[in-house]
Motif scaffolding. Sequence first.
Motif, PDB file in Angstrom:
ATOM      1  N   ALA B  15      -5.568  -9.670   3.617  1.00 32.53           N
ATOM      2  CA  ALA B  15      -4.474 -10.644   3.551  1.00 32.53           C
ATOM      3  C   ALA B  15      -4.820 -11.792   2.616  1.00 32.53           C
ATOM      4  N   SER B  16      -6.054 -12.279   2.703  1.00 30.06           N
ATOM      5  CA  SER B  16      -6.427 -13.417   1.861  1.00 30.06           C
ATOM      6  C   SER B  16      -6.478 -13.034   0.388  1.00 30.06           C
ATOM      7  N   MET B  17      -6.880 -11.795   0.117  1.00 28.16           N
ATOM      8  CA  MET B  17      -6.918 -11.360  -1.285  1.00 28.16           C
ATOM      9  C   MET B  17      -5.525 -11.379  -1.892  1.00 28.16           C
ATOM     10  N   PHE B  18      -4.535 -10.983  -1.089  1.00 25.07           N
ATOM     11  CA  PHE B  18      -3.157 -11.008  -1.585  1.00 25.07           C
ATOM     12  C   PHE B  18      -2.656 -12.436  -1.649  1.00 25.07           C
ATOM     13  N   HIS B  19      -2.930 -13.176  -0.586  1.00 27.61           N
ATOM     14  CA  HIS B  19      -2.457 -14.548  -0.488  1.00 27.61           C
ATOM     15  C   HIS B  19      -2.985 -15.421  -1.626  1.00 27.61           C
ATOM     16  N   GLU B  20      -4.250 -15.217  -1.979  1.00 23.51           N
ATOM     17  CA  GLU B  20      -4.847 -16.024  -3.039  1.00 23.51           C
ATOM     18  C   GLU B  20      -4.596 -15.462  -4.435  1.00 23.51           C
ATOM     19  N   GLY B  21      -3.812 -14.404  -4.495  1.00 26.04           N
ATOM     20  CA  GLY B  21      -3.410 -13.882  -5.796  1.00 26.04           C
ATOM     21  C   GLY B  21      -4.421 -12.981  -6.486  1.00 26.04           C
ATOM     22  N   PHE B  22      -5.494 -12.628  -5.780  1.00 24.10           N
ATOM     23  CA  PHE B  22      -6.480 -11.741  -6.406  1.00 24.10           C
ATOM     24  C   PHE B  22      -5.886 -10.353  -6.601  1.00 24.10           C
ATOM     25  N   LEU B  23      -5.051  -9.965  -5.628  1.00 28.24           N
ATOM     26  CA  LEU B  23      -4.386  -8.663  -5.693  1.00 28.24           C
ATOM     27  C   LEU B  23      -2.878  -8.856  -5.644  1.00 28.24           C
ATOM     28  N   ASP B  24      -2.154  -7.941  -6.271  1.00 28.16           N
ATOM     29  CA  ASP B  24      -0.694  -7.962  -6.153  1.00 28.16           C
ATOM     30  C   ASP B  24      -0.202  -6.601  -5.674  1.00 28.16           C
ATOM     31  N   GLY B  25       1.126  -6.457  -5.630  1.00 31.02           N
ATOM     32  CA  GLY B  25       1.757  -5.255  -5.101  1.00 31.02           C
ATOM     33  C   GLY B  25       1.259  -3.945  -5.672  1.00 31.02           C
ATOM     34  N   GLN B  26       0.748  -3.985  -6.887  1.00 32.52           N
ATOM     35  CA  GLN B  26       0.290  -2.749  -7.501  1.00 32.52           C
ATOM     36  C   GLN B  26      -0.901  -2.170  -6.744  1.00 32.52           C
ATOM     37  N   PHE B  27      -1.718  -3.031  -6.129  1.00 29.78           N
ATOM     38  CA  PHE B  27      -2.842  -2.536  -5.339  1.00 29.78           C
ATOM     39  C   PHE B  27      -2.329  -1.778  -4.113  1.00 29.78           C
ATOM     40  N   SER B  28      -1.245  -2.286  -3.528  1.00 28.20           N
ATOM     41  CA  SER B  28      -0.620  -1.586  -2.388  1.00 28.20           C
ATOM     42  C   SER B  28      -0.140  -0.210  -2.825  1.00 28.20           C
ATOM     43  N   GLN B  29       0.380  -0.128  -4.047  1.00 26.48           N
ATOM     44  CA  GLN B  29       0.809   1.162  -4.596  1.00 26.48           C
ATOM     45  C   GLN B  29      -0.352   2.154  -4.602  1.00 26.48           C
ATOM     46  N   LEU B  30      -1.515   1.659  -5.020  1.00 23.25           N
ATOM     47  CA  LEU B  30      -2.720   2.514  -5.062  1.00 23.25           C
ATOM     48  C   LEU B  30      -3.063   3.015  -3.664  1.00 23.25           C
ATOM     49  N   GLN B  31      -2.998   2.082  -2.701  1.00 21.23           N
ATOM     50  CA  GLN B  31      -3.335   2.430  -1.322  1.00 21.23           C
ATOM     51  C   GLN B  31      -2.371   3.484  -0.780  1.00 21.23           C
ATOM     52  N   GLN B  32      -1.107   3.358  -1.168  1.00 21.93           N
ATOM     53  CA  GLN B  32      -0.101   4.314  -0.710  1.00 21.93           C
ATOM     54  C   GLN B  32      -0.285   5.697  -1.339  1.00 21.93           C
ATOM     55  N   SER B  85      -6.295  -3.884 -15.502  1.00 19.04           N
ATOM     56  CA  SER B  85      -6.253  -4.795 -14.357  1.00 19.04           C
ATOM     57  C   SER B  85      -4.848  -4.809 -13.760  1.00 19.04           C
ATOM     58  N   SER B  86      -3.850  -4.720 -14.621  1.00 14.32           N
ATOM     59  CA  SER B  86      -2.467  -4.662 -14.152  1.00 14.32           C
ATOM     60  C   SER B  86      -2.225  -3.398 -13.332  1.00 14.32           C
ATOM     61  N   SER B  87      -2.772  -2.296 -13.818  1.00 15.72           N
ATOM     62  CA  SER B  87      -2.564  -1.010 -13.138  1.00 15.72           C
ATOM     63  C   SER B  87      -3.197  -0.916 -11.770  1.00 15.72           C
ATOM     64  N   ILE B  88      -4.277  -1.668 -11.536  1.00 10.29           N
ATOM     65  CA  ILE B  88      -4.867  -1.610 -10.192  1.00 10.29           C
ATOM     66  C   ILE B  88      -4.454  -2.797  -9.328  1.00 10.29           C
ATOM     67  N   GLY B  89      -3.712  -3.716  -9.914  1.00 12.97           N
ATOM     68  CA  GLY B  89      -3.235  -4.855  -9.132  1.00 12.97           C
ATOM     69  C   GLY B  89      -4.180  -6.035  -9.100  1.00 12.97           C
ATOM     70  N   ALA B  90      -5.117  -6.093 -10.044  1.00 11.88           N
ATOM     71  CA  ALA B  90      -6.049  -7.232 -10.113  1.00 11.88           C
ATOM     72  C   ALA B  90      -5.352  -8.358 -10.861  1.00 11.88           C
ATOM     73  N   GLN B  91      -4.475  -9.050 -10.138  1.00 14.33           N
ATOM     74  CA  GLN B  91      -3.545  -9.992 -10.735  1.00 14.33           C
ATOM     75  C   GLN B  91      -4.189 -11.126 -11.515  1.00 14.33           C
TER      76      GLN B  91
END
Lengths: 149, 151
Positions: B15-32, B85-91
Amino acid sequence: MDSASSSLSKGMIDDGNEPHVLAVDDNLIDRKLVEKLLKNSACKVTTAENGLRALELLGLGDDQKNNLKTSGSKVNLIITDYCMPGMTGYDLLKKVKESNVMKEVPVVIMSSENIPTRINKCLEEGAQMFMLKPLKQADVKKLRCQLMA
Amino acid sequence: MEVGQLQRQFVEHTASMFHEGFLDGQFSQLQQLQDESNPDFVVEVVSLFFQDSERLLNELTRALDQKCVDFKKVDAHVHQLKGSSSSIGAQRVKNSCFNFRNFCEEQNTEACFRCLQLVKQEYLLVKNKLETLFRLEQQILAAGGSIPMME
């Protein structure tokens, strides 16, 4: 059985077999991602890291021996990145559309940059679709549906 | 540490990684995209990202160290890094590449050098956090638990 004479839909729905997609991208991570996205949408995938390699695989290159047709794996769709060193996705698109054998194969262009002139240029040259990177599962599912219709 | 605690840590860390902007929705795509046929997909792709990024950062350091900087080459490397970085969600890594490209165009060596330091920093931060995430996953699985689904 010449691919030039088969229609688009016949090419895609190959006796219930999975469509074979050639994915071209110079970025290693993007290649892995697009491969998984396509496999998750029930496609067979071959990847290429540049335009020249893609042409070879399509049987349009100088090296006629090492192409997919000889191994019996006809390509039903080409998806390519636009920005690649050497031969761009646009150059590859042109080469495919100039070929009598391959011109019926739909070509989809991907890019991380949303530039209308670039998009129009590709569509005018015969690209089936333009997709914005990073690709998502929903984009690829939509692509699969549209091209299987 | 018991499974429940590990799972809580995992949820908080993600949650904190998303909240602090380290990750974005694209990382969720990878997880899915990860499934039984490819249970290590995320780790595989992220590992590729680490390898590729480190290569690019080395190339960038070398390129900016030249007497006569080849800005086209520098820009090409930054473009690659921005893309992966965009492709893995490393915002935050992705965002740090935008200005970098502008300074390449301006052929501003000093500014490019500063951008490189920033990109390196962001890369190391996200690498560290992702490695922690993967470690927590391993610990949960080893303790017989399952990885919590993140909304």
